[in-house]
Design a protein around this motif. Structure first.
Motif, short mmCIF file in Angstrom:
data_model
loop_
_atom_site.label_atom_id
_atom_site.label_comp_id
_atom_site.label_asym_id
_atom_site.label_seq_id
_atom_site.Cartn_x
_atom_site.Cartn_y
_atom_site.Cartn_z
N ASP A 61 51.02 48.21 83.64
CA ASP A 61 49.88 48.69 84.44
C ASP A 61 50.19 50.03 85.07
OD1 ASP A 61 48.35 46.47 83.83
OD2 ASP A 61 48.95 45.36 85.62
N PHE A 62 51.41 50.21 85.58
CA PHE A 62 51.81 51.51 86.12
C PHE A 62 51.68 52.59 85.05
CE2 PHE A 62 54.96 49.73 89.50
CZ PHE A 62 53.90 49.44 90.34
N TYR A 63 52.16 52.28 83.87
CA TYR A 63 52.15 53.27 82.78
C TYR A 63 50.73 53.67 82.42
CZ TYR A 63 53.28 55.42 78.28
OH TYR A 63 53.40 56.29 77.23
N ARG A 64 49.84 52.68 82.29
CA ARG A 64 48.45 52.99 81.95
C ARG A 64 47.79 53.83 83.05
NH1 ARG A 64 48.63 47.31 80.87
NH2 ARG A 64 48.94 46.90 78.63
N GLU A 65 48.09 53.51 84.31
CA GLU A 65 47.51 54.26 85.43
C GLU A 65 47.95 55.72 85.40
OE1 GLU A 65 48.52 54.87 90.06
OE2 GLU A 65 48.63 52.81 89.34
N GLU A 71 45.52 62.11 81.82
CA GLU A 71 44.69 62.22 80.63
C GLU A 71 45.55 62.33 79.36
OE1 GLU A 71 41.84 65.34 81.20
OE2 GLU A 71 41.12 64.52 83.10
N VAL A 72 46.53 61.46 79.28
CA VAL A 72 47.43 61.44 78.12
C VAL A 72 46.70 60.79 76.95
CG1 VAL A 72 49.60 60.51 77.23
CG2 VAL A 72 49.48 61.37 79.58
N SER A 73 46.79 61.39 75.79
CA SER A 73 46.12 60.88 74.60
C SER A 73 46.74 59.56 74.16
CB SER A 73 46.21 61.89 73.45
OG SER A 73 47.56 62.06 73.06
N ASP A 74 45.98 58.79 73.38
CA ASP A 74 46.47 57.50 72.90
C ASP A 74 47.72 57.66 72.05
OD1 ASP A 74 44.45 56.15 74.19
OD2 ASP A 74 43.15 56.06 72.43
N SER A 75 47.74 58.68 71.19
CA SER A 75 48.92 58.88 70.34
C SER A 75 50.15 59.23 71.16
CB SER A 75 48.64 59.99 69.31
OG SER A 75 48.32 61.22 69.97
N MET A 76 49.96 60.07 72.18
CA MET A 76 51.09 60.42 73.04
C MET A 76 51.53 59.23 73.88
SD MET A 76 52.91 63.21 73.58
CE MET A 76 51.80 64.58 73.22
N ARG A 77 50.56 58.41 74.29
CA ARG A 77 50.87 57.22 75.09
C ARG A 77 51.73 56.25 74.29
NH1 ARG A 77 46.05 53.99 78.01
NH2 ARG A 77 45.61 56.15 78.53
N LYS A 78 51.41 56.09 73.02
CA LYS A 78 52.16 55.17 72.18
C LYS A 78 53.55 55.69 71.85
CE LYS A 78 47.98 53.28 70.05
NZ LYS A 78 47.16 53.20 68.81
N ALA A 79 53.76 56.99 72.00
CA ALA A 79 55.05 57.59 71.64
C ALA A 79 56.19 57.07 72.50
CB ALA A 79 54.97 59.11 71.73
N LEU A 80 55.89 56.66 73.73
CA LEU A 80 56.93 56.16 74.62
C LEU A 80 57.14 54.65 74.51
CD1 LEU A 80 56.38 58.18 77.93
CD2 LEU A 80 58.23 58.40 76.30
N CYS A 81 56.43 54.00 73.60
CA CYS A 81 56.58 52.55 73.44
C CYS A 81 58.03 52.18 73.19
CB CYS A 81 55.72 52.05 72.27
SG CYS A 81 54.00 51.79 72.69
N GLY A 82 58.48 51.14 73.88
CA GLY A 82 59.86 50.68 73.70
C GLY A 82 60.88 51.47 74.48
N MET A 83 60.46 52.30 75.43
CA MET A 83 61.42 53.08 76.21
C MET A 83 62.33 52.14 77.00
SD MET A 83 60.90 56.24 78.87
CE MET A 83 60.07 55.29 80.14
N PRO A 84 63.65 52.30 76.91
CA PRO A 84 64.55 51.40 77.64
C PRO A 84 64.59 51.71 79.13
CG PRO A 84 65.80 53.03 76.41
CD PRO A 84 64.37 53.21 76.01
N VAL A 85 64.67 50.65 79.92
CA VAL A 85 64.87 50.74 81.36
C VAL A 85 66.13 49.92 81.68
CG1 VAL A 85 63.92 50.33 83.66
CG2 VAL A 85 62.39 50.95 81.76
N PHE A 86 67.19 50.58 82.06
CA PHE A 86 68.46 49.92 82.36
C PHE A 86 68.53 49.61 83.85
CE2 PHE A 86 69.10 52.52 78.61
CZ PHE A 86 69.75 51.64 77.75
N ILE A 87 68.82 48.37 84.18
CA ILE A 87 68.93 47.92 85.57
C ILE A 87 70.37 47.50 85.81
CG2 ILE A 87 67.99 46.40 87.34
CD1 ILE A 87 65.59 45.94 85.49
#
Length: 257
Positions: A61-65, A71-87
């Motif tokens: 939800d944060f990412y979509r907001e 105004e990021v395009s759908d193709s650009m939005r999908k480009a970050l899919c699977g980005m790792p978040v290390f905790i």
């Protein structure tokens, strides 16, 4: 040729180390877990499982907001899919960072928050949100630079390498984190530097506010002055033109005489 052969093993080692370095935040031998969402892979040790679940429940939800605001395009939005978040808890103080080197990722330190983070009601969520703004804004690129970075590495972004100083890259993140009533722009302690500058009529010049300051400071000037200026731009010219500014920052612009 012989000298090249000598240094080649060191170059290969450096590349391999760069690829595995993010996992160095967790000690060797410790089991890691992963929660996958639509856009992220949260990687964490067992002691950070609770934080990982909280983050995973809100991250998409944060990412979509953020994408909608810029105004990021759908193709650009999908480009970050699977980005790792290390905790990790391998530090004593909660913080985080985003880096595109050698690839896009966010690292979060799941520890006790410092006093300066009292501006947030849910600290680790807010720190993640701040770093996610960096991840989205610094990956807004023209088609050419997007294709080039896909081949050469995520770090190749005109906004990061050529066009924008720290006051702009941090300014957007602090202004976005402050848009819902929390964040440093709504904190009297964080804003006292600007208030004092107004009272004394002594504002730092743009180079100092951008982070090019030789004297020792706590490093907050680009964050606070940059965020105040970003907030001014958004409220004065509207979110659409501010989003267009970031689209143009992801392109190559030569100086005009």
């Amino acid at each position: 040729m012989r000298s090249v052969c000598r240094i080649l093993p060191f170059l290969i080692s450096a590349v391999l180390f760069a690829q595995i370095r993010p996992l160095g935040h967790a000690p060797f031998g410790k089991k890691l877990f992963c929660i996958q969402t639509e856009y992220f892979d949260f990687i964490f040790p067992e002691e950070s499982a609770a934080s990982a679940r909280v983050l995973a429940s809100r991250a998409d939800d944060f990412y979509r907001e953020i994408c909608a605001r810029l105004e990021v395009s759908d193709s650009m939005r999908k480009a970050l899919c699977g980005m790792p978040v290390f905790i990790t808890r391998e530090t004593e103080i909660l913080n985080g960072y985003f880096t595109p080197l050698p690839y896009n990722r966010i690292v979060l330190y799941d520890s006790a928050p410092p006093q300066s983070f009292a501006v947030f009601s849910d600290t680790i969520l807010s720190v993640f949100y701040h770093e996610l703004v960096h991840a989205v804004s610094l990956n807004i690129k023209s088609p050419f630079w997007y294709g080039f970075s896909r081949a050469a590495g995520d770090v190749y972004s005109p906004s990061l390498l050529l066009n924008l100083p720290t006051s702009f890259t941090e300014g957007i993140a602090v202004s976005f984190e402050s848009a819902r009533g929390e964040g440093r722009l709504n904190d009297a302690y964080s804003m006292h530097v600007i208030r004092q500058a107004k009272l004394e009529g002594k504002f730092p010049d743009w180079r100092t506010a951008a982070g090019a300051y030789s004297a020792y400071t706590d490093g907050s000037l680009p964050y606070i002055f940059g965020a105040a200026f970003a907030d001014y731009l958004q409220k004065t010219y509207g979110q659409h033109l501010y989003a267009e500014f970031w689209k143009q920052s992801g392109r190559m612009h030569l100086f005009k005489l």
